[in-house]
Write a protein that holds these residues in place. Structure first.
Motif, PDB file in Angstrom:
ATOM      1  N   CYS A  81      -7.906   1.809  -5.026  1.00 43.30           N
ATOM      2  CA  CYS A  81      -7.544   3.138  -4.542  1.00 43.30           C
ATOM      3  C   CYS A  81      -8.739   3.846  -3.915  1.00 43.30           C
ATOM      4  O   CYS A  81      -9.888   3.564  -4.257  1.00 43.30           O
ATOM      5  N   TYR A  84      -6.047  12.801   1.984  1.00 41.37           N
ATOM      6  CA  TYR A  84      -5.047  11.941   1.358  1.00 41.37           C
ATOM      7  C   TYR A  84      -5.707  10.944   0.413  1.00 41.37           C
ATOM      8  O   TYR A  84      -6.911  10.725   0.462  1.00 41.37           O
ATOM      9  N   ALA A  85      -4.893  10.349  -0.437  1.00 42.25           N
ATOM     10  CA  ALA A  85      -5.329   9.263  -1.312  1.00 42.25           C
ATOM     11  C   ALA A  85      -4.465   8.051  -0.987  1.00 42.25           C
ATOM     12  O   ALA A  85      -3.332   8.189  -0.515  1.00 42.25           O
ATOM     13  N   SER A  86      -4.992   6.853  -1.249  1.00 42.70           N
ATOM     14  CA  SER A  86      -4.216   5.643  -0.989  1.00 42.70           C
ATOM     15  C   SER A  86      -4.582   4.573  -2.010  1.00 42.70           C
ATOM     16  O   SER A  86      -5.686   4.561  -2.541  1.00 42.70           O
ATOM     17  N   CYS A  87      -3.608   3.706  -2.276  1.00 45.07           N
ATOM     18  CA  CYS A  87      -3.815   2.571  -3.167  1.00 45.07           C
ATOM     19  C   CYS A  87      -3.153   1.340  -2.554  1.00 45.07           C
ATOM     20  O   CYS A  87      -2.105   1.463  -1.903  1.00 45.07           O
ATOM     21  N   CYS A  88      -3.745   0.166  -2.772  1.00 45.19           N
ATOM     22  CA  CYS A  88      -3.184  -1.086  -2.259  1.00 45.19           C
ATOM     23  C   CYS A  88      -3.307  -2.191  -3.301  1.00 45.19           C
ATOM     24  O   CYS A  88      -4.334  -2.306  -3.967  1.00 45.19           O
ATOM     25  N   CYS A  93      -8.686  13.656  -6.236  1.00 45.84           N
ATOM     26  CA  CYS A  93      -7.352  13.065  -6.095  1.00 45.84           C
ATOM     27  C   CYS A  93      -6.916  12.575  -7.473  1.00 45.84           C
ATOM     28  O   CYS A  93      -7.748  12.094  -8.250  1.00 45.84           O
ATOM     29  N   CYS A 100      -9.960   7.908  -2.417  1.00 47.26           N
ATOM     30  CA  CYS A 100      -9.698   9.342  -2.307  1.00 47.26           C
ATOM     31  C   CYS A 100     -10.400   9.864  -1.061  1.00 47.26           C
ATOM     32  O   CYS A 100     -11.637   9.825  -0.978  1.00 47.26           O
ATOM     33  N   CYS A 117       0.836  -1.198   0.000  1.00 43.62           N
ATOM     34  CA  CYS A 117       0.000   0.000   0.000  1.00 43.62           C
ATOM     35  C   CYS A 117       0.870   1.248   0.000  1.00 43.62           C
ATOM     36  O   CYS A 117       1.996   1.227   0.500  1.00 43.62           O
ATOM     37  N   TRP A 118       0.344   2.302  -0.560  1.00 47.09           N
ATOM     38  CA  TRP A 118       1.016   3.584  -0.523  1.00 47.09           C
ATOM     39  C   TRP A 118      -0.048   4.659  -0.446  1.00 47.09           C
ATOM     40  O   TRP A 118      -1.179   4.485  -0.856  1.00 47.09           O
ATOM     41  N   GLN A 119       0.315   5.786   0.139  1.00 44.64           N
ATOM     42  CA  GLN A 119      -0.624   6.898   0.248  1.00 44.64           C
ATOM     43  C   GLN A 119       0.117   8.209   0.070  1.00 44.64           C
ATOM     44  O   GLN A 119       1.333   8.267   0.205  1.00 44.64           O
ATOM     45  N   TRP A 120      -0.627   9.247  -0.267  1.00 43.01           N
ATOM     46  CA  TRP A 120      -0.039  10.563  -0.454  1.00 43.01           C
ATOM     47  C   TRP A 120      -1.067  11.606  -0.048  1.00 43.01           C
ATOM     48  O   TRP A 120      -2.270  11.394  -0.138  1.00 43.01           O
TER      49      TRP A 120
END
Length: 109
Positions: free
Chosen positions: A60, A66-70, A37, A62, A25-28
């Motif tokens: 993902c 923040y937004a995140s995807c895994c 997003c 929004c 996972c990552w987020q920004w």
């Protein structure tokens, strides 16, 4: 031991060796007050509160800040097996290189 029983045993043994999932996972952060997003892979825009699956099959979200995807796919397997990813259907198959007729795991996502 019969051939069938031995095959079933080997199959269950190989399934035990497979890593089921190593989610990455990552987020920004998104700008304060932003209403959308941007997906970092596809460069597409999505409204706050929405979710989507991008072209790399990551799920993902929004959020307001923040937004995140895994990825929910396995990233490694053991015992002479490989993972084949199908980005069109967002499924994968784990293949036994030494004995293709024996399963290393199940397709999914």
């Amino acid at each position: 031991m019969s051939v069938l029983k031995r095959s079933v045993f080997v199959g269950f043994f190989l399934l035990a060796l497979v890593a089921v999932s190593h989610a990455a996972c990552w987020q920004w952060k998104i700008k304060e007050g932003a209403t959308h997003c941007q997906d970092r892979v596809d460069k597409t825009w999505h409204p706050v509160g929405s979710s989507w699956t991008n072209s790399e099959c990551a799920q993902c979200y929004c959020r307001s800040d923040y937004a995140s995807c895994c990825h929910g796919w396995p990233t490694s397997v053991s015992g002479g097996c490989i993972i084949e990813y199908d980005y069109k259907t967002c499924k994968y198959e784990i293949i036994n290189l030494e004995h293709p007729s024996l399963s290393c795991g199940a397709a999914g996502k």
